[in-house]
Every structure is written in C-alpha cells, then in structure tokens.
Write an enzyme that holds these catalytic residues in place. Structure first.
Site, short mmCIF file in Angstrom:
data_model
loop_
_atom_site.label_atom_id
_atom_site.label_comp_id
_atom_site.label_asym_id
_atom_site.label_seq_id
_atom_site.Cartn_x
_atom_site.Cartn_y
_atom_site.Cartn_z
N ARG A 172 24.94 29.48 31.38
CA ARG A 172 26.34 29.01 31.81
C ARG A 172 26.84 29.60 33.28
O ARG A 172 27.42 28.87 34.06
CB ARG A 172 27.28 29.59 30.98
N ARG A 174 41.00 31.90 22.69
CA ARG A 174 41.22 31.70 23.97
C ARG A 174 42.57 30.72 24.11
O ARG A 174 42.43 29.59 24.18
CB ARG A 174 40.11 31.18 24.73
N CYS A 198 35.97 31.37 21.75
CA CYS A 198 34.62 31.34 22.38
C CYS A 198 34.05 32.70 21.93
O CYS A 198 34.84 33.67 21.01
CB CYS A 198 34.75 31.20 23.79
N ASP A 247 34.97 41.04 33.12
CA ASP A 247 33.35 40.45 33.13
C ASP A 247 32.27 41.40 33.39
O ASP A 247 31.10 41.27 33.38
CB ASP A 247 33.29 39.21 34.30
N ILE A 250 46.00 28.92 25.15
CA ILE A 250 46.40 28.23 26.41
C ILE A 250 48.00 28.10 26.35
O ILE A 250 48.51 27.42 27.10
CB ILE A 250 45.85 27.03 26.86
#
Ligand code: EPZ
Length: 426
Positions: free
Chosen positions: A397, A121, A116, A305, A123
């Site tokens: 979002r 990202r 992104c 964030d 996993i």
C-alpha cells in the site's frame, strides 16, 4: 504465498532515492476533480493505494494513465458522482474524494469507509465541516448521500487537527462561494503539498503548515503539472533500517525538515545524521542507546506512522524506551510479531515499554498493517539468521518496492512473489 526474505546481521552501505509521498498524492488525486482538465503528477509513487485511487477516478468517468514515469489524470469526462462500496473498502482513506465530488457536482454518494487495522477511522470531522459549508448529508445503512447546490465559505473549527478533514475541507472550499478558514488545521507537510497543487491549479489558498488554512473559493480552476513531495515516512523507514542494522546510508530527495522529530530521536539513540540540499546521510556505529519517552502527536510532534519503525530499531538498544501512541487506538499490532523475533515489549493501553535485548532471531512473521510490516523488515535486518515477512499486501500500500530499496542500501533482502492473489488471507 509472497514474502520478503531478509538475512540479518549485515551492516548497511548504500543510497536510495525516496519515492513520492503516498499521503500527499492521495488527496491531490482527489483534488484533480476540481477542474475539468488534465493534471500531470511527477514523482508519483506506484503504490496499491494510488492504483485504488485511480480505480475510483476511472469509476467516476475520468481518464488516468502512467506516461513516461508521470501520472496523467483527465477529469473532463467525469460523469458519475458515486463511489462503489467495493472501491471504498479497497482504501479506507477514499473519504478524501467527498469534498471534491461535492464541490464539483453538487452531489456525492459513497459508503461509510470501514475501520482499518489501526482501529475505527471515523470521519465525523469531515462531515460536520461540510455540513457547516451547507452540505446536506444523510447517513443511511452505511451509505452517505450528500447534496450541496452551492457550498458556502465559512469558518470551520476542527476539534482535532485531523489531516484528512483538513484536506477534504480545503478541497471543498475551493468550490465554495466566499472565504473558508479551517481553524485548528493539521500542519503536516502533506497539507502544504496539497496547497501547492491547488495553487498550481489557480486556487487561492494560504496558511498550510500553520493551524489556520484560508481558501478564497469560487475561482475557475485549471489543470497543471505538479511534482509530489518526497515521502517522509519512507525516509524514516530507511533511517530506522540503518539504525537497526548499523552502517551508513544516503537518502536522496529526503528533506529533514519533514521528519525532525524522528531524526531527533535517532540522534539521541546515537546515530549521526547530516542533511544537505540533496538529502540525508545517516551513520550508525555500535549498539544504540534507549531514548526518552516517544509520544506520538500531530505534526510537528513525533509521527504515529514512524512509531513502529523506531520501536523496531530500538529492540537491541541499551536500556528501556517508553512509547505512547496518542493518535490511533490500535497501533501496537506489530508488537506480537516483533516479540516473536525476540523483542522485549510490554503493552498497556496506549503505552508500550521496549527493553533492549542483546539478540534478535530471524523468524517467520506476518505484517499486520502498512508501517507495522515495514517495522518487521527493519527488525529483521538486526536479527541473526533469516526472517520471512508475509502479508505483503499491507506493505505494498505504501512502498513501491521495499525489498529493492533495502537491497540498494546494502541489505540482503529479496521478495519472492508466488504470483498468488495479493489479497492474501489474514
Ligand atoms: C492520515 O490519516 C494518514 N493517511 C495516516 O497514514 C496518518 O497516520 C494520519 O493522517 C496521522 O498522521 C493519509 O494521509 C491517507 P487523521 P487520517 O484524520 O487523515 C481521528 C497510512 O496508511 N479522527 O489525522 O485518517 C482518527 O480516528 C495512514 O499511512 C476522528 O475522530 O488521520 C484518528 O484517531 C495510517 N474524526 C485521529 O483523528 C475524524 O473525522 C487522526 O486522524 C477524523 C479523524
């Protein structure tokens, strides 16, 4: 083209109720698949990422609709175990559905979530944990084919306290035979909210908030009604907005214990922050002071964030603040846009050095990612003249209506929707 117009230079005065937490409701929506029942989520925010999750649930055969401000999810009719590539691409964090589908159905097929705006990202921690619990996972051509006749509880040690991996494994462990301990688990408040939801469904989960979460799996689960916790990053956004513009704001439902690293930095910058059972009040007088180095880290460290949000608030501070981004590899994409507004920021690898300046000027800027876009609005509040923030699909979002909430706090902010496709170019 949709945009948010902000007229800067106005001190804030107002109150806003903090929306439900995006990063709590997303794993909880995945966890609804654990029972063949109906779950009602109160305080669920209306966000693009939530709609994307509802599309995934519907594509699996579930029912999901808004009912008097609550979200009702009926997972009894679930009859599919595959998430389409298009839906996976719509929301990167869709990998969170893997543990739930596998746990309930014994199989799951989904495409590898792409990277992104923040960088790759991966996993791998999700997949290695599920494999330790007995899942067979084949990765071929970007597609993950997963099978597990029966997941087995075991000890899983995470090499990094990944939020998503912790959540995926908690959910999967509810359907596993025996006890699972997730060691070096993420400690974010959203983990505790997921634990609360799972318990409300009848699961035996403990330890959320510590570095070891324990799940006694195999219990029959049922639906529930659950209230989503307030969004601590939305709260951090509005605290930084007040710090940037000056003034006094009240954030109801906000819980300071969820964002103490952010309030500590804002107090050091000169803000007066008080919290009570009902929320947080923030008063910011004159020009802010630069603060000691801000190093992002897993909770309870400074949240990645909020990095862009605090940076935006400090652009006009006295002195220099050093930021170190330790969670994501590409989380300074907002810097170029803040520089267009007059911010003085130098980036070298994971480090960004912000030198406070007297003036910012209103500019046409474009969001590069969710929190970077919110940071542009925060900076615009302190800029002279009008700023135009584009790329609202990123902002949508995670914020129900950022312009509306800023107006409730006294800002001159308005959204102009030209009705174009939300997937604006760029
Ligand atoms: C969650 O992402 C949040 N998303 C993020 O918010 C948040 O920034 C992040 O946690 C950190 O707090 C949701 O909860 C939906 P991680 P997540 O797994 O779970 C690496 C937003 O849009 N990693 O803790 O993906 C990873 O690359 C988002 O609001 C692996 O290497 O975060 C990253 O560098 C932005 N392998 C770091 O760990 C893995 O298997 C943190 O990732 C998993 C992660």
């Amino acid at each position: 083209m949709s945009c948010i117009l902000v007229e800067g230079g106005k001190r804030l005065a107002g109150e806003v109720e903090i929306q439900g937490a995006k990063n709590s409701v997303l794993p909880i929506l995945a966890a609804t698949l654990l029972s063949r029942d109906t779950c009602v989520l109160r305080g669920c925010p209306h966000l693009r990422d939530v709609e994307a999750s509802l599309e995934i649930l519907r594509s699996l055969g579930c029912g999901a609709q808004w009912r008097e401000g609550c979200l009702a999810v009926d997972t009894a009719p679930m009859d599919r175990t595959e998430i389409s590539d298009a839906l996976m691409r719509e929301m990167r964090s869709s990998a969170i559905f893997l543990g739930a589908i596998l746990s309930r159905c014994g199989q799951a097929t989904l495409s590898y979530p792409g990277g992104c705006e923040l960088g790759p990202r991966p996993i791998d921690l999700h997949l290695s944990g599920l494999r330790q619990m007995g899942a067979e996972i084949e990765e071929e051509g970007g597609v993950l084919r997963c099978r597990a006749a029966r997941l087995r509880g075991c000890d899983v040690v995470l090499s990094f306290p990944s939020v998503g991996a912790t959540e995926n494994l908690m959910i999967a462990a509810c359907g596993a035979e025996g006890v699972t301990r997730i060691v070096n688990a993420a400690r974010e408040p959203e983990i505790a909210d997921l634990q609360g939801f799972l318990r409300a469904c009848g699961a035996e989960v403990s330890g959320a908030g510590s570095d070891c979460v324990t799940v006694a799996g195999g219990r029959p689960l049922h639906g529930c009604t659950y209230e989503i916790m307030p969004d601590r990053i939305a709260a951090a956004t509005y605290l930084c907005a007040a710090a940037s513009a000056g003034g006094e704001v009240r954030l109801t439902r906000a819980r300071e214990e969820h964002l103490s690293a952010v309030t500590a930095a804002l107090r050091e910058a000169g803000c007066v922050i008080e919290s009570d059972g009902g929320g947080i009040t923030c008063r910011c007088g004159g020009r802010l002071r630069a603060v000691s180095p801000v190093r992002t880290a897993p909770y309870p460290g400074f949240p990645t964030d909020a990095q862009a949000l605090l940076m935006a608030a400090l652009l006009r501070s006295r002195g220099t603040t050093v930021f170190e981004e330790n969670i994501f590899t590409s989380r300074y994409r907002h810097v170029d846009e803040l520089s267009r507004m007059g911010g003085v920021i130098r980036v070298s690898g994971r480090v960004a050095v912000v030198t406070g300046t007297e003036r910012l000027r209103g500019s046409r800027v474009r969001s590069t990612d969710l929190r970077g876009g919110a940071a542009l609005c925060v900076a615009a509040l302190a800029a002279e003249g009008t700023s135009e923030i584009r790329g609202l699909h990123h902002i949508d979002r995670g914020y129900e209506d950022l312009a509306r909430d800023l107006r409730l706090l006294g800002a001159e902010a308005v959204r102009t929707d030209s009705g174009e496709n939300q997937h604006e170019s760029g």
